[in-house]
Design a protein around this motif. Structure first.
Motif, PDB file in Angstrom:
ATOM      1  N   CYS A   7      -3.873  -0.567  -2.910  1.00  0.00           N
ATOM      2  CA  CYS A   7      -3.250   0.495  -1.808  1.00  0.00           C
ATOM      3  C   CYS A   7      -1.410   0.138  -2.180  1.00  0.00           C
ATOM      4  O   CYS A   7      -1.439   0.831  -1.045  1.00  0.00           O
ATOM      5  CB  CYS A   7      -4.519  -0.464  -0.717  1.00  0.00           C
ATOM      6  SG  CYS A   7      -3.784  -2.400  -0.628  1.00  0.00           S
ATOM      7  N   HIS A  56     -12.514   0.007  -0.554  1.00  0.00           N
ATOM      8  CA  HIS A  56     -11.503   0.140   0.810  1.00  0.00           C
ATOM      9  C   HIS A  56     -11.134  -0.927   1.523  1.00  0.00           C
ATOM     10  O   HIS A  56     -12.240  -1.580   2.029  1.00  0.00           O
ATOM     11  CB  HIS A  56     -10.042   0.929   0.193  1.00  0.00           C
ATOM     12  CG  HIS A  56     -10.675   1.602   1.514  1.00  0.00           C
ATOM     13  ND1 HIS A  56     -10.912   1.787   2.679  1.00  0.00           N
ATOM     14  CD2 HIS A  56     -12.210   3.074   1.525  1.00  0.00           C
ATOM     15  CE1 HIS A  56     -11.321   2.918   2.969  1.00  0.00           C
ATOM     16  NE2 HIS A  56     -12.373   3.382   2.062  1.00  0.00           N
ATOM     17  N   ASP A  57     -10.310  -2.038   1.694  1.00  0.00           N
ATOM     18  CA  ASP A  57     -10.470  -2.697   3.446  1.00  0.00           C
ATOM     19  C   ASP A  57      -9.057  -2.987   3.892  1.00  0.00           C
ATOM     20  O   ASP A  57      -8.781  -1.658   4.993  1.00  0.00           O
ATOM     21  CB  ASP A  57     -11.067  -3.708   3.051  1.00  0.00           C
ATOM     22  CG  ASP A  57     -11.588  -4.177   4.227  1.00  0.00           C
ATOM     23  OD1 ASP A  57     -11.678  -3.721   5.587  1.00  0.00           O
ATOM     24  OD2 ASP A  57     -11.904  -5.270   4.592  1.00  0.00           O
ATOM     25  N   CYS A  58      -8.646  -3.910   3.460  1.00  0.00           N
ATOM     26  CA  CYS A  58      -7.626  -3.963   3.953  1.00  0.00           C
ATOM     27  C   CYS A  58      -6.087  -2.960   3.785  1.00  0.00           C
ATOM     28  O   CYS A  58      -5.619  -2.562   4.724  1.00  0.00           O
ATOM     29  CB  CYS A  58      -6.631  -5.071   3.805  1.00  0.00           C
ATOM     30  SG  CYS A  58      -5.726  -5.355   2.979  1.00  0.00           S
ATOM     31  N   ARG A  59      -6.042  -2.318   3.295  1.00  0.00           N
ATOM     32  CA  ARG A  59      -4.911  -1.826   2.466  1.00  0.00           C
ATOM     33  C   ARG A  59      -3.775  -2.005   2.407  1.00  0.00           C
ATOM     34  O   ARG A  59      -2.938  -1.246   3.106  1.00  0.00           O
ATOM     35  CB  ARG A  59      -5.270  -0.432   3.410  1.00  0.00           C
ATOM     36  CG  ARG A  59      -6.580   0.346   2.974  1.00  0.00           C
ATOM     37  CD  ARG A  59      -6.072   2.164   3.090  1.00  0.00           C
ATOM     38  NE  ARG A  59      -7.290   2.805   2.654  1.00  0.00           N
ATOM     39  CZ  ARG A  59      -7.601   3.701   2.212  1.00  0.00           C
ATOM     40  NH1 ARG A  59      -6.682   4.718   2.257  1.00  0.00           N
ATOM     41  NH2 ARG A  59      -8.601   4.939   1.933  1.00  0.00           N
ATOM     42  N   GLU A  60      -3.683  -3.262   2.677  1.00  0.00           N
ATOM     43  CA  GLU A  60      -1.782  -4.096   2.828  1.00  0.00           C
ATOM     44  C   GLU A  60      -2.130  -5.066   1.494  1.00  0.00           C
ATOM     45  O   GLU A  60      -1.162  -5.959   1.465  1.00  0.00           O
ATOM     46  CB  GLU A  60      -1.370  -4.565   3.881  1.00  0.00           C
ATOM     47  CG  GLU A  60      -2.774  -5.849   4.577  1.00  0.00           C
ATOM     48  CD  GLU A  60      -2.429  -5.757   6.375  1.00  0.00           C
ATOM     49  OE1 GLU A  60      -1.198  -5.052   6.708  1.00  0.00           O
ATOM     50  OE2 GLU A  60      -2.782  -7.095   6.765  1.00  0.00           O
ATOM     51  N   GLY A  61      -2.792  -5.067   0.432  1.00  0.00           N
ATOM     52  CA  GLY A  61      -3.515  -5.973  -0.126  1.00  0.00           C
ATOM     53  C   GLY A  61      -3.274  -7.212   0.064  1.00  0.00           C
ATOM     54  O   GLY A  61      -2.883  -8.487  -1.123  1.00  0.00           O
ATOM     55  N   ILE A  62      -4.147  -7.696   0.906  1.00  0.00           N
ATOM     56  CA  ILE A  62      -4.779  -9.133   0.593  1.00  0.00           C
ATOM     57  C   ILE A  62      -5.837  -8.730   0.767  1.00  0.00           C
ATOM     58  O   ILE A  62      -6.413 -10.615   1.665  1.00  0.00           O
ATOM     59  CB  ILE A  62      -4.009  -9.428   2.621  1.00  0.00           C
ATOM     60  CG1 ILE A  62      -4.957  -7.729   3.198  1.00  0.00           C
ATOM     61  CG2 ILE A  62      -3.193  -9.728   2.178  1.00  0.00           C
ATOM     62  CD1 ILE A  62      -4.579  -9.806   4.815  1.00  0.00           C
ATOM     63  N   CYS A  63      -6.776  -8.009   0.567  1.00  0.00           N
ATOM     64  CA  CYS A  63      -8.748  -8.707   0.608  1.00  0.00           C
ATOM     65  C   CYS A  63      -8.434  -8.408  -0.587  1.00  0.00           C
ATOM     66  O   CYS A  63      -9.805  -9.297  -0.961  1.00  0.00           O
ATOM     67  CB  CYS A  63      -9.029  -7.115   1.537  1.00  0.00           C
ATOM     68  SG  CYS A  63      -9.112  -5.715   1.322  1.00  0.00           S
ATOM     69  N   GLY A  64      -8.306  -7.610  -1.563  1.00  0.00           N
ATOM     70  CA  GLY A  64      -8.466  -7.279  -2.679  1.00  0.00           C
ATOM     71  C   GLY A  64     -10.108  -6.333  -3.006  1.00  0.00           C
ATOM     72  O   GLY A  64     -10.312  -6.400  -4.394  1.00  0.00           O
ATOM     73  N   ALA A  65      -9.951  -5.969  -2.258  1.00  0.00           N
ATOM     74  CA  ALA A  65     -11.096  -4.704  -2.390  1.00  0.00           C
ATOM     75  C   ALA A  65     -10.898  -3.755  -3.419  1.00  0.00           C
ATOM     76  O   ALA A  65     -11.792  -3.012  -4.535  1.00  0.00           O
ATOM     77  CB  ALA A  65     -11.481  -4.464  -1.163  1.00  0.00           C
ATOM     78  N   CYS A  66      -9.456  -3.081  -3.039  1.00  0.00           N
ATOM     79  CA  CYS A  66      -9.532  -1.655  -4.034  1.00  0.00           C
ATOM     80  C   CYS A  66      -9.170  -1.807  -5.428  1.00  0.00           C
ATOM     81  O   CYS A  66      -8.427  -1.671  -5.865  1.00  0.00           O
ATOM     82  CB  CYS A  66      -8.284  -1.134  -2.975  1.00  0.00           C
ATOM     83  SG  CYS A  66      -6.920  -2.607  -3.041  1.00  0.00           S
ATOM     84  N   THR A 116      -2.065  -4.684  -5.718  1.00  0.00           N
ATOM     85  CA  THR A 116      -3.109  -3.903  -5.584  1.00  0.00           C
ATOM     86  C   THR A 116      -2.851  -2.348  -5.401  1.00  0.00           C
ATOM     87  O   THR A 116      -1.876  -1.348  -5.322  1.00  0.00           O
ATOM     88  CB  THR A 116      -3.988  -4.242  -4.015  1.00  0.00           C
ATOM     89  OG1 THR A 116      -3.139  -4.066  -3.222  1.00  0.00           O
ATOM     90  CG2 THR A 116      -4.201  -5.873  -4.821  1.00  0.00           C
TER      91      THR A 116
HETATM   92  S1  FES Z   1      -7.136  -2.040   0.176  1.00  0.00           S
HETATM   93 FE1  FES Z   1      -7.220  -4.815   0.698  1.00  0.00          FE
HETATM   94  S2  FES Z   1      -6.498  -5.097  -0.874  1.00  0.00           S
HETATM   95 FE2  FES Z   1      -5.913  -3.313  -1.212  1.00  0.00          FE
END
Ligand code: FES
Ligand code: HEM
Ligand code: SF4
Lengths: 225, 249
Positions: free
Chosen positions: B84, B56-66, B82
């Motif tokens: 998050c 997880h990283d941004c937790r706002e739907g923009i990084c794609g990690a989750c 996503t």
């Molecule tokens: S944590 Fe970045 S898109 Fe979900």
């Protein structure tokens, strides 16, 4: 052309899949048109069908097309199975829970199974009619043509054989339900104006062609001598 | 609410891994799915157990990690989101929820739910760029006229966040939607056109090399993609690659 132009990449495999698949669809139309003559079970109808069968096995242009057809079926099946094996390898560990129904049609994720069933059917079908017509010991009709009609009528006089044909046409229908429109996408044809049309034609084709094919054995069984 | 979680645990890339069951209590329906996992991990740490590894990283739907496969769907139920952005109100008290990592030969598991998606970086590095001369004579991007439709389509393609949900969802483990988005984004724009053939060939070659499957046009990727990347881009890649293959010398 380089190696990648034949089966080298995932995309070239799909181009060939689509081209051979669409060619097989064209063949289905021609094959259906010819075989609908079987619905005419009168003595004249029988003679006409046998004359047609003779034409189809001897006329040079048709013969040339038939070699292209055999090749297409084998290539389509080989390519399809190759694709399916590679796709299995791409997911070595399966999901414990997979909600496939949420995002795709059943037919779209079972093309290899459906295709393999069609292949098994084709072997049985060709053994019974195509092989008999070419090399079998079948009698001749009043016009001196090989009497394929009687071979077909005998086969479709058996209920289990008719049932097999009906079930296999349903299998073909599902293969085409996904396959027809998929082939256009594989070839890069996707357009807001034409794609909905292609999808509608695909559904129509996938339903009407197998239903008409299945009608032949059912009809001949019901009207058997 | 109370939930029963069935979560994939795997100690490392070479471990076989297994599903394990964890009860979680006191879940608020306003929590995001990741916050719910945070609660579970707190509990595990307090009990002296190994917390569950997840990206997880941004937790706002923009990084794609989750990247989580939840109840049989990439990023769980819900469209255009996503993990998050998935909230616990999508679930009911007493539900059993399956949580698994992306399953793809090309995305090996690092630990538990975290996978290595370096394969995407390598596809991108194979051609997902525009070579520019940085010697000082740069042209302002806005000075190049671009038809609005093309700009819009390129922008749509550019919204891909490289999350890998398309691969995870695809029954064939195909990376076509991702690769098509990256190819489309550039080939639609004048700056990307000079290298379009080389790009399509190189990116597809890398995609195949990584061990992704072949696209069967099931359309599952488009449904599960958090950015609603369209299948039209896959058709465009099919055209680009076809043209490049038949015309290359
Ligand atoms: S944590 Fe970045 S898109 Fe979900
Ligand atoms: C009359 C017979 C057949 C017709 C008309 C037909 C038609 C088609 C068409 C139009 C497609 C779509 C191609 C694409 O998506 O690009 C397709 C796909 C496929 N066919 Fe067939 N097919 C037939 C027989 C077979 C046979 C005998 C097999 C044997 C295994 C087979 C296996 C497949 C597979 C695996 C696919 C999916 C490939 C993919 O999209 O990944 N088909 N078929
Ligand atoms: S195409 Fe969609 S699902 Fe695939 S990586 Fe990009 S954003 Fe994620």
């Amino acid at each position: 052309m380089s190696r990648s132009a034949i089966l080298g990449s995932s995309l070239t495999k799909k181009y060939w899949m689509a081209l051979t698949g669409l060619f097989l669809c064209l063949f289905l139309i021609a094959h259906l048109a010819g075989n609908l003559q079987l619905l005419d079970m009168s003595p004249e109808g029988q003679l006409k069908f046998n004359a047609y069968a003779k034409f189809m096995t001897t006329f040079p242009l048709v013969k040339a097309a038939s070699y292209l057809l055999y090749f297409s079926i084998l290539f389509h099946a080989f390519d399809g199975i190759l694709i399916a094996i590679q796709n299995r390898k791409a997911r070595p560990v399966r999901y414990a829970k997979e909600n496939a129904g949420a995002n795709r049609s059943w037919a779209s994720s079972n093309m290899a199974l459906l295709g393999t069933l069609v292949l098994v059917f084709l072997v049985i079908h060709m053994k019974h009619f195509w092989f008999e017509m070419h090399w079998g010991d079948i009698g001749t009709d009043a016009d001196g043509n090989k009497d394929l009609y009687t071979v077909v009528a005998a086969a479709f006089g058996q209920s289990w054989y008719v049932a097999l044909y009906v079930v296999m046409m349903a299998v073909l229908a599902f293969h085409l339900l996904h396959g027809f429109q998929s082939a256009f996408q594989s070839l890069g044809i996707n357009h807001p104006r034409y794609t909905p049309m292609i999808k509608n034609v695909g559904v129509f084709f996938a339903v009407v062609v197998p239903v008409l094919f299945a009608l032949i054995p059912v009809w001949m069984f019901v009207h058997r001598a | 609410m109370k939930l029963k979680l069935k979560i994939w645990r795997q100690n490392g890339p070479s471990d076989k891994g297994r599903m394990e069951t964890y009860p979680v209590n006191d879940v608020s329906e306003d929590m995001s799915f990741l916050e719910m996992l945070d609660v579970l991990n707190d509990q595990l740490v307090r009990d002296g157990k190994d917390p569950i590894a997840f990206d997880h990283d941004c937790r706002e739907g923009i990084c794609g990690a989750c990247s989580l496969f939840i109840n049989g769907e990439a990023h769980g139920p819900g469209r255009g989101i996503t993990t998050c952005q998935l909230h616990m109100r999508k679930f009911k008290d007493g539900d059993t929820i399956y949580v698994e990592p992306w399953r793809s030969a090309a995305f090996p598991v690092i630990k538990d739910l975290a996978t290595n998606r370096g394969a995407f970086d390598r596809i991108q590095a194979a051609g997902g760029f525009v070579s520019v001369n940085t010697s000082g004579n740069l042209v302002d991007g806005n000075a190049v006229p671009i038809p609005k439709d093309d700009a819009d389509k390129a922008f749509d393609a550019a919204t891909c966040i490289g999350c890998g949900a398309c691969v995870a969802t695809c029954p064939n483990g195909s990376a076509m939607l991702f690769t098509a988005a990256k190819v489309s984004q550039l080939s639609l724009l004048p700056q990307g056109k000079p290298e379009r053939k080389r790009r399509a060939l190189a990116m597809v070659e890398q995609m195949d090399k990584e061990g992704f499957g072949n696209c069967s046009n099931t359309g599952a990727c488009e449904v599960e993609c958090p950015k609603n990347i369209s299948l039209e881009h896959i058709a465009r890649l099919n055209r680009e690659y076809l043209a490049a293959t038949v015309t290359k010398e």
